[in-house]
Design a protein around this motif. Structure first.
Motif, PDB file in Angstrom:
ATOM      1  N   ALA A   1       3.932   6.746  -4.469  1.00  0.00           N
ATOM      2  CA  ALA A   1       4.096   7.123  -5.792  1.00  0.00           C
ATOM      3  C   ALA A   1       3.079   8.279  -6.262  1.00  0.00           C
ATOM      4  N   LEU A   2       1.832   8.267  -5.556  1.00  0.00           N
ATOM      5  CA  LEU A   2       0.876   9.199  -5.620  1.00  0.00           C
ATOM      6  C   LEU A   2       1.592  10.484  -4.956  1.00  0.00           C
ATOM      7  N   LYS A   3       1.817  10.520  -4.112  1.00  0.00           N
ATOM      8  CA  LYS A   3       2.741  11.656  -3.442  1.00  0.00           C
ATOM      9  C   LYS A   3       3.786  12.345  -4.192  1.00  0.00           C
ATOM     10  N   ILE A   4       4.593  11.486  -4.705  1.00  0.00           N
ATOM     11  CA  ILE A   4       5.688  12.016  -5.637  1.00  0.00           C
ATOM     12  C   ILE A   4       5.233  12.742  -6.786  1.00  0.00           C
ATOM     13  N   LYS A   5       4.105  12.099  -7.414  1.00  0.00           N
ATOM     14  CA  LYS A   5       3.526  12.668  -8.606  1.00  0.00           C
ATOM     15  C   LYS A   5       2.676  13.917  -8.385  1.00  0.00           C
ATOM     16  N   GLY A   6       2.433  14.065  -6.842  1.00  0.00           N
ATOM     17  CA  GLY A   6       1.522  15.240  -6.554  1.00  0.00           C
ATOM     18  C   GLY A   6       0.157  14.968  -6.994  1.00  0.00           C
ATOM     19  N   ILE A   7      -0.273  13.619  -6.754  1.00  0.00           N
ATOM     20  CA  ILE A   7      -1.769  13.542  -7.331  1.00  0.00           C
ATOM     21  C   ILE A   7      -2.661  13.257  -5.952  1.00  0.00           C
ATOM     22  N   LYS A   8      -3.606  14.067  -5.924  1.00  0.00           N
ATOM     23  CA  LYS A   8      -4.597  14.223  -4.843  1.00  0.00           C
ATOM     24  C   LYS A   8      -5.490  12.775  -4.870  1.00  0.00           C
ATOM     25  N   TYR A   9      -5.459  12.257  -3.479  1.00  0.00           N
ATOM     26  CA  TYR A   9      -6.232  10.992  -3.559  1.00  0.00           C
ATOM     27  C   TYR A   9      -7.139  10.920  -2.089  1.00  0.00           C
ATOM     28  N   GLU A  10      -8.180  10.156  -2.120  1.00  0.00           N
ATOM     29  CA  GLU A  10      -8.750   9.974  -0.903  1.00  0.00           C
ATOM     30  C   GLU A  10      -8.375   8.606  -0.541  1.00  0.00           C
ATOM     31  N   TYR A  11      -8.096   8.519   0.730  1.00  0.00           N
ATOM     32  CA  TYR A  11      -7.730   7.323   1.262  1.00  0.00           C
ATOM     33  C   TYR A  11      -8.605   6.297   2.059  1.00  0.00           C
TER      34      TYR A  11
ATOM     35  N   ASP B   1      19.244   5.180   4.836  1.00  0.00           N
ATOM     36  CA  ASP B   1      19.126   6.629   5.728  1.00  0.00           C
ATOM     37  C   ASP B   1      18.581   7.698   4.556  1.00  0.00           C
ATOM     38  N   TYR B   2      19.006   7.598   3.228  1.00  0.00           N
ATOM     39  CA  TYR B   2      18.751   8.432   2.324  1.00  0.00           C
ATOM     40  C   TYR B   2      17.124   8.499   2.205  1.00  0.00           C
ATOM     41  N   TYR B   3      16.726   7.277   1.897  1.00  0.00           N
ATOM     42  CA  TYR B   3      15.383   7.180   1.643  1.00  0.00           C
ATOM     43  C   TYR B   3      14.429   7.374   2.678  1.00  0.00           C
ATOM     44  N   LEU B   4      14.833   7.077   4.104  1.00  0.00           N
ATOM     45  CA  LEU B   4      14.125   7.270   5.099  1.00  0.00           C
ATOM     46  C   LEU B   4      13.865   8.951   5.399  1.00  0.00           C
ATOM     47  N   ASP B   5      15.047   9.496   4.994  1.00  0.00           N
ATOM     48  CA  ASP B   5      15.198  10.913   5.303  1.00  0.00           C
ATOM     49  C   ASP B   5      14.520  11.527   4.224  1.00  0.00           C
ATOM     50  N   HIS B   6      14.119  11.169   3.187  1.00  0.00           N
ATOM     51  CA  HIS B   6      13.105  11.969   2.067  1.00  0.00           C
ATOM     52  C   HIS B   6      12.021  12.599   2.685  1.00  0.00           C
ATOM     53  N   GLN B   7      11.750  13.796   2.482  1.00  0.00           N
ATOM     54  CA  GLN B   7      10.586  14.383   3.094  1.00  0.00           C
ATOM     55  C   GLN B   7       9.183  13.460   2.793  1.00  0.00           C
ATOM     56  N   ILE B   8       9.056  13.294   1.476  1.00  0.00           N
ATOM     57  CA  ILE B   8       7.638  12.503   0.973  1.00  0.00           C
ATOM     58  C   ILE B   8       7.791  11.131   1.725  1.00  0.00           C
ATOM     59  N   ILE B   9       8.717  10.339   2.047  1.00  0.00           N
ATOM     60  CA  ILE B   9       9.161   9.302   2.355  1.00  0.00           C
ATOM     61  C   ILE B   9       8.419   9.112   3.816  1.00  0.00           C
ATOM     62  N   LYS B  10       9.131  10.270   4.648  1.00  0.00           N
ATOM     63  CA  LYS B  10       8.857  10.584   5.899  1.00  0.00           C
ATOM     64  C   LYS B  10       7.336  10.906   6.279  1.00  0.00           C
ATOM     65  N   GLU B  11       6.833  11.322   5.227  1.00  0.00           N
ATOM     66  CA  GLU B  11       5.298  11.687   5.523  1.00  0.00           C
ATOM     67  C   GLU B  11       4.383  10.418   5.075  1.00  0.00           C
ATOM     68  N   THR B  12       5.045   9.561   4.523  1.00  0.00           N
ATOM     69  CA  THR B  12       4.191   8.292   3.947  1.00  0.00           C
ATOM     70  C   THR B  12       4.227   6.920   4.841  1.00  0.00           C
ATOM     71  N   LEU B  13       5.602   6.575   5.030  1.00  0.00           N
ATOM     72  CA  LEU B  13       5.696   5.275   5.616  1.00  0.00           C
ATOM     73  C   LEU B  13       5.329   5.434   7.171  1.00  0.00           C
ATOM     74  N   PRO B  14       4.875   4.214   7.586  1.00  0.00           N
ATOM     75  CA  PRO B  14       4.476   4.132   8.888  1.00  0.00           C
ATOM     76  C   PRO B  14       5.614   4.365   9.945  1.00  0.00           C
ATOM     77  N   ASP B  15       5.131   4.854  11.278  1.00  0.00           N
ATOM     78  CA  ASP B  15       6.223   5.171  12.095  1.00  0.00           C
ATOM     79  C   ASP B  15       6.829   3.820  12.664  1.00  0.00           C
ATOM     80  N   ARG B  16       8.253   3.747  12.779  1.00  0.00           N
ATOM     81  CA  ARG B  16       8.786   2.608  13.016  1.00  0.00           C
ATOM     82  C   ARG B  16       8.257   1.869  14.508  1.00  0.00           C
TER      83      ARG B  16
ATOM     84  N   SER C   1       0.866  -1.194   0.007  1.00  0.00           N
ATOM     85  CA  SER C   1      -0.016   0.037   0.072  1.00  0.00           C
ATOM     86  C   SER C   1       0.850   0.906   0.051  1.00  0.00           C
ATOM     87  N   LYS C   2       1.816   1.124   0.694  1.00  0.00           N
ATOM     88  CA  LYS C   2       2.915   2.449   0.999  1.00  0.00           C
ATOM     89  C   LYS C   2       3.499   2.592  -0.464  1.00  0.00           C
ATOM     90  N   ARG C   3       3.654   1.558  -1.159  1.00  0.00           N
ATOM     91  CA  ARG C   3       4.280   1.843  -2.676  1.00  0.00           C
ATOM     92  C   ARG C   3       3.417   2.774  -3.257  1.00  0.00           C
TER      93      ARG C   3
END
Lengths: 217, 217
Positions: free
Chosen positions: A23-33, A189-204, A17-19
């Motif tokens: 992708a939607l956030k990187i593309k800037g597509i608005k969606y209902e979850y 480290d790079y991936y988890l530090d990316h702003q969009i990833i931080k906003e998207t992935l679950p809290d560890r 799901s997080k994939r």
């Protein structure tokens, strides 16, 4: 693309799901979850993914798309004017698809084998070590699998960035270390530090608690 | 596309190799074919597919592409001016990728379960029956999975057109019949009767003898 209805049926703890969310956030597509309850699947989920009855499902103007990698390609092809997830060159695209498939087929199989095993899962660890070595090698000279920017392979590899580490920790397996896999750890480290990833992935910690309960159950 | 070096490393009895050959022939791409010996893999195979060491491998101007579905998409994107294997519309493309993945993940797993089993493989038969019903339903109102013409899903489903029938025959399992699966059986007839497919797929009797020996072995 004007007014579009984009709905995502997902699960907060699912890397698949997080994939799609990534992708939607990187593309800037608005969606209902819509958060699904796997113990009580919604009629929408059963209606839109009758073949697999699995998450995630993307609903675009009423039409469902299933299977996370299929959805990622659909998003990339539908919203073409936004930043691409796949490179333009056909050979580079083939390589990205090859690695996404490698992660989905090989890494996930080894992770499942480790997750299911009640004792120390030697075979799963051995296989996973080989697969991680292969990915480590693929990162040579690159910040992300996609090069300078997050691409389809990085998004697919999200389960190595977060889910794998938690699984290994709970199973008491020391494997994904900076000594053994310096490039992969740097990539994480790079991936988890990316702003969009931080906003998207679950809290560890939340995911750790969730998986801990699942493994006990 | 001018002078191009296209080489295919394959195996005559492999549906995965035959997928690539079919795509190359439908596109009218000239290629040099190298038959591999799995009991003595060539140095080229090990060099060009170091990750999986598996067939088929497509070598295009010295650059290797592996994994049959990845190769099919590469061929479609590289030789764009020839007849397309995937439709143009992003949603139709997503559906084609969904079904190709379904065949590769679900149908093949059930076929392997039947193939490996020494006794009557009830679970494999039950799963395969479900998957074939799903495909039967998908063929409603269509000549090919791709519509009026052979497309990516048909090429992927080649193992249902030839390999599955031989396996079921040798295992004494009556399943893929006109009574149970009229549309699939009609599709098989159309598919096997196509001139390019006739020129590409192995002779049924030869393959039957080959598989019979493998199963005895």
């Amino acid at each position: 693309m004007g007014d579009q209805e984009v709905k995502l049926f997902g699960l907060w703890a699912s890397p698949f799901s997080k994939r799609v969310e990534t992708a939607l956030k990187i593309k800037g597509i608005k969606y209902e979850y819509f958060e699904e309850d796997l113990s009580n699947k919604s009629s929408e989920l059963l209606k839109y993914n009758p073949v697999h009855k699995k998450l995630p499902v993307l609903l675009h103007n009423g039409k469902p798309v299933c299977e996370s990698l299929v959805i990622l390609e659909y998003i990339d092809e539908t919203w073409k004017s936004e930043r691409s997830l796949l490179p333009e060159d056909p050979y580079a695209r083939a390589m990205a698809r090859f690695w996404a498939k490698f992660i989905d087929d090989k890494c996930i199989a080894a992770m499942w084998s480790i997750r299911r095993s009640s004792e120390r899962p030697e075979k799963g660890i051995e296989e996973l070590t080989e697969h991680l070595k292969t990915l480590e090698n693929e990162l040579k000279g690159k910040k992300f699998f996609g090069g300078d920017e997050i691409g389809l392979v990085d998004i697919t590899a999200n389960l190595i960035a977060l889910w794998l580490g938690v699984l290994l920790e709970l199973k008491g397996i020391e494997l994904l270390t900076k000594e053994k896999f310096p490039r992969l750890c740097e990539w994480i480290d790079y991936y988890l530090d990316h702003q969009i990833i931080k906003e998207t992935l679950p809290d560890r910690e939340n995911y750790r608690e969730y998986l801990s309960n699942v493994l006990k159950g």
